[in-house]
Design an enzyme around this catalytic site. Structure first.
Site, mmCIF file in Angstrom:
data_model
loop_
_atom_site.group_PDB
_atom_site.id
_atom_site.type_symbol
_atom_site.label_atom_id
_atom_site.label_comp_id
_atom_site.label_asym_id
_atom_site.label_seq_id
_atom_site.Cartn_x
_atom_site.Cartn_y
_atom_site.Cartn_z
ATOM 1 N N LYS A 1 0.867 -1.184 0.000
ATOM 2 C CA LYS A 1 0.000 0.000 0.000
ATOM 3 C C LYS A 1 0.899 1.227 0.000
ATOM 4 C CE LYS A 1 -3.580 2.474 2.483
ATOM 5 N NZ LYS A 1 -4.540 2.480 3.579
ATOM 6 N N LYS B 1 -2.063 -1.490 -3.850
ATOM 7 C CA LYS B 1 -2.939 -0.323 -3.785
ATOM 8 C C LYS B 1 -2.116 0.956 -3.846
ATOM 9 C CE LYS B 1 -6.035 1.948 -0.631
ATOM 10 N NZ LYS B 1 -6.569 2.005 0.683
HETATM 11 C C1 PBG Z 1 -7.347 3.712 5.408
HETATM 12 C C2 PBG Z 1 -7.677 3.453 3.998
HETATM 13 C C3 PBG Z 1 -7.492 4.343 2.945
HETATM 14 C C4 PBG Z 1 -8.025 3.708 1.830
HETATM 15 C C5 PBG Z 1 -8.480 2.446 2.217
HETATM 16 N N1 PBG Z 1 -8.238 2.304 3.567
HETATM 17 C C6 PBG Z 1 -6.956 5.709 2.917
HETATM 18 C C7 PBG Z 1 -5.640 6.003 3.420
HETATM 19 O O1 PBG Z 1 -4.792 5.130 3.657
HETATM 20 O O2 PBG Z 1 -5.405 7.191 3.630
HETATM 21 C C8 PBG Z 1 -8.085 4.323 0.469
HETATM 22 C C9 PBG Z 1 -9.165 3.828 -0.414
HETATM 23 C C10 PBG Z 1 -9.502 4.726 -1.534
HETATM 24 O O3 PBG Z 1 -8.883 5.778 -1.770
HETATM 25 O O4 PBG Z 1 -10.457 4.374 -2.230
HETATM 26 N N2 PBG Z 1 -6.400 2.905 5.957
HETATM 27 ZN ZN ZN Z 2 -5.894 3.800 7.925
#
Ligand code: PBG
Ligand code: ZN
Length: 326
Positions: free
Chosen positions: A195, A248
């Protein structure tokens, strides 16, 4: 010209193109995300994410009942609340909207509906960070402890799959161990393995009311300048007991998806994130491109790169508009 090979021969007609095409996008592998919040009769469209709503539990159950009729069978739930504190207590108390929704959904729909749930603290901490702050820093090990408790609560509520999106070190192993010790042996762990710290999460943070108050997430999410580090994370999550590994965001990270495909036998998932969805919507709404064509091109590209599973906000539109045979 006297060419030995002419690739255009296989592109000449639609029938020939259909004979040789390589990547198929299939509805079975798509997951629709939802935002669940406190209260009743809440159903508010999220600014920047047209067609996506923040909903209270009562409304969500109705929405999902309708979506099942469209043949959406896989969902992912994110919690949204104003009840925030330093230790993310609302992430696992009895009023938590995701826990309540999961219990109701599983009671109502059983195994007909695959419910996956986000495991992260950022919607519940007053700092907006994905872990717990200790002396101005996100503390890894105490965060893992809370994330593990949260994952167990979600599994006990009936969640088929828990998806840790926090990027703390060691959380997959800790969660797996805790699930095993409670005989929660059926719960699937879909790890957010690679991520990245990304600007493409902008609309989500608005939706989940989860933007960090101070600082950014670069101390725990990955640096987009890095590629081999993703394989290091992959090896860890595999050895710690992940069932599905995720990359992601998706579109700017197709190389990472492709690396995962070649380095693991686990199913690879990709998250087609909020900023990617919003970009398509804005372009289409401005009249500069065709929404259906953009959606199919993006999702097919993610599939071609090697993702089996795609979490995408576009799923309902695809089915509603019959953009591909359901
Ligand atoms: C939080 C989380 C995020 C997303 C999924 N879980 C945002 C972040 O890490 O700031 C992003 C999903 C999206 O943008 O559709 N842990
Ligand atoms: Zn988070």
């Amino acid at each position: 010209m006297n060419l030995n090979d002419r690739p255009r021969r296989l592109r000449r007609t639609p029938v020939i193109r259909d004979l040789v095409f390589e990547s198929t996008l299939h509805m079975d592998h798509l997951i629709q995300p939802y935002f669940v919040t406190d209260g009743t009769e809440v159903h508010t469209e999220i600014p920047g994410l047209s067609g996506i709503f923040r909903e209270s539990v009562d409304s969500l159950v109705k929405t999902i009942a309708d979506d099942i009729k469209l043949s959406i069978k896989k969902v992912m739930l994110f919690g949204v609340t104003d009840r925030k504190d330093p230790v993310a207590a609302s992430a696992m108390d009895d009023d938590n909207p995701v826990l309540r929704a999961t219990q109701l959904l599983k009671k109502e729909f059983g195994d007909e509906l695959f419910v996956s749930t986000d495991v992260c603290l950022c919607a519940y901490t007053d700092s907006g960070h994905c872990g717990i702050m200790v002396k101005d820093e996100v503390d890894n090990d105490s965060s893992v402890e809370l994330l593990t408790n949260m994952a167990v609560a979600l599994a006990e509520s009936g969640s088929d799959c828990v998806a840790p999106s926090d990027m703390m070190d060691g959380r997959i192993g800790a969660i797996r161990k805790a699930l095993e010790s409670k005989q929660l042996t059926k719960t699937i762990i879909m790890a957010y393995t690679a991520k990245y710290a990304s600007s493409y999460y902008g609309p989500f943070r608005e939706a989940a009311n989860s933007a960090p108050g101070k600082g950014d997430r670069k101390g725990y999410q990955m640096d987009f300048r890095n590629r081999s580090e993703a394989l290091r994370e992959l090896a860890l999550d595999e050895s710690e007991g992940a069932d599905i590994v995720m990359v992601k965001p998706a579109l700017a990270y197709l190389d990472i998806i492709s690396d995962f495909r070649r380095h693991t036998k686990l199913p690879v998932a990709a998250y087609n994130v909020s900023g990617e969805y919003a970009s398509v919507k804005f372009l289409a709404q401005a009249g500069f491109a065709d929404e259906k064509q953009m959606v199919l091109e993006n999702l097919t590209a993610i599939t071609r790169a090697g993702a089996k599973i795609i979490i995408t906000y576009h799923l309902r539109d695809i089915l509603k508009n019959e953009w591909i045979g359901a």
